[in-house]
Scaffold this active site. Structure first.
Site, short mmCIF file in Angstrom:
data_model
loop_
_atom_site.label_atom_id
_atom_site.label_comp_id
_atom_site.label_asym_id
_atom_site.label_seq_id
_atom_site.Cartn_x
_atom_site.Cartn_y
_atom_site.Cartn_z
N ASP A 40 0.85 -1.18 0.00
CA ASP A 40 0.00 0.00 0.00
C ASP A 40 0.89 1.23 0.00
O ASP A 40 2.09 1.13 0.30
CB ASP A 40 -0.91 0.02 1.24
CG ASP A 40 -2.25 0.70 0.97
OD1 ASP A 40 -2.23 1.89 0.60
OD2 ASP A 40 -3.30 0.05 1.15
N TYR A 154 -14.79 6.42 -11.79
CA TYR A 154 -14.57 5.20 -11.03
C TYR A 154 -15.16 4.00 -11.76
O TYR A 154 -14.52 2.95 -11.88
CB TYR A 154 -15.20 5.32 -9.65
CG TYR A 154 -15.14 4.05 -8.83
CD1 TYR A 154 -13.94 3.60 -8.30
CD2 TYR A 154 -16.29 3.30 -8.61
CE1 TYR A 154 -13.89 2.43 -7.57
CE2 TYR A 154 -16.24 2.12 -7.86
CZ TYR A 154 -15.04 1.69 -7.34
OH TYR A 154 -15.00 0.53 -6.62
N LYS A 158 -13.37 0.51 -13.13
CA LYS A 158 -13.80 -0.81 -12.68
C LYS A 158 -14.33 -1.67 -13.82
O LYS A 158 -14.23 -2.90 -13.79
CB LYS A 158 -14.83 -0.68 -11.56
CG LYS A 158 -14.20 -0.34 -10.22
CD LYS A 158 -13.19 -1.40 -9.83
CE LYS A 158 -12.51 -1.15 -8.53
NZ LYS A 158 -11.57 -2.24 -8.13
#
Length: 248
Positions: A40, A154, A158
Site C-alpha cells: 500500500d 470510477y 472498474k
C-alpha cells in the site's frame, strides 16, 4: 536456506492491505498461518494492519509503478517464498460528474485501479501458472457493470478491471484458481471518498441498506476461490446487478 524454506509456510500477497477489505483478508490469512505481505502507499495504515499479527509484513509500494512492483514482489519472494495467494484490492473511489474532473484526475483513477491491477497480475501470476498452483482473488465492482451518474470515472476504471480479470480467468488453463469479485458499496474508508458520488449511495438509507460489511465480502470471496468459482457477487444487491447486466 531462508526461513520460509525451513518452515514451508504459504505466502499471500495483498495490495491495498492498509485498510478495508485488504486488511480483513490479511487478518484472516494470518490467522490461517500464512505469511502475509501487504502492499500500500498508506504507510500508517500498513503499520496498523501489520500490528495485528506478527505474520503480517508491510511493504510500501505504489502499484502504478511497475518497476517498484517488480522489486517489491522479488523482495517478498526472497523473504517469504513463492506467492501462493494473490489478492488485488488497491483502489481509489472518488465520485463526481465527469466534466467536474480534470483529465489528469480521471487518468489517475484509471492508473491506480486498472493499471495497478495489471502491474501486479502480470508480475505475480505467471510464476503461479508455471508452478501450476495457487489462488487469485481480483476485485472488480458492480460499478463497472451498471453505469451510474457521478461515478463515471470510477465506474470506467472498474469496467476495465472487470474486463481484464474476466478474460484473464477465461484464458487460464492451469490449476491456479482465480475469482473475480463484483462487490457493491462496502463499508470501508474507500466509501468515504465517494462523498460526491451517487446521492443514494451517500444517503443514510444507502449507507445502511445498500453498503455491505467488508467481512461478508471477504467471506464470500474466500468461499468462491476455494470452490473454484470464477465469479463472486457478494450480497443480494450484487447478485441482482450481476443478473441485470447479463440481460441488458
Amino acid at each position: 536456506m531462508g526461513a520460509w524454506e525451513q518452515a514451508a509456510v504459504k505466502t499471500a500477497l495483498i495490495t491495498g492491505g492498509a485498510s478495508g477489505v485488504g486488511r480483513v483478508h490479511a487478518q484472516q490469512l494470518a490467522d490461517e498461518g500464512y505469511a502475509v505481505a501487504i502492499l500500500d502507499v498508506n504507510e500508517a495504515g500498513l503499520c496498523e494492519t501489520a500490528g495485528q499479527s506478527p505474520r503480517i509484513h508491510p511493504y510500501a509500494c505504489d502499484v502504478t509503478d511497475l518497476a517498484k512492483v517488480q522489486q517489491t514482489v522479488s523482495t517478498v519472494i526472497e523473504a517469504h517464498g513463492p506467492v501462493d495467494r494473490l489478492i488485488n484490492c488497491a483502489a481509489i473511489m472518488p465520485g463526481g460528474l465527469l466534466l467536474d474532473h480534470s483529465a489528469e484526475q480521471i487518468s489517475r483513477i484509471m492508473e491506480i485501479n486498472y493499471v495497478g491491477m495489471v502491474n501486479v497480475c502480470q508480475t505475480v501470476i505467471p510464476a503461479m501458472v508455471a508452478r501450476d498452483e495457487g489462488e487469485v482473488i481480483l476485485y472488480g465492482s458492480t460499478a463497472g457493470l451498471m453505469p451510474m451518474q457521478r461515478f463515471g470515472a470510477y465506474g470506467a476504471s472498474k469496467a476495465a478491471n472487470n474486463f481484464y480479470a474476466g478474460l484473464l480467468i477465461a484464458e487460464n488453463r492451469s490449476k491456479v484458481r482465480m475469482t473475480l469479485v463484483y462487490p457493491p458499496a462496502v463499508k470501508t474508508p474507500l466509501l468515504d471518498q465517494a462523498v460526491d458520488g451517487p446521492p443514494l449511495l451517500n444517503s443514510r438509507l444507502g449507507r445502511r441498506f445498500l453498503a455491505v460489511e467488508p467481512e461478508s465480502v471477504v467471506a464470500a470471496a474466500e468461499r468462491a476461490v476455494r470452490r473454484g468459482r470464477k465469479a463472486c457477487y457478494p450480497g443480494v444487491l450484487a447478485r441482482i446487478i450481476g443478473l441485470a447486466s447479463r440481460f441488458s
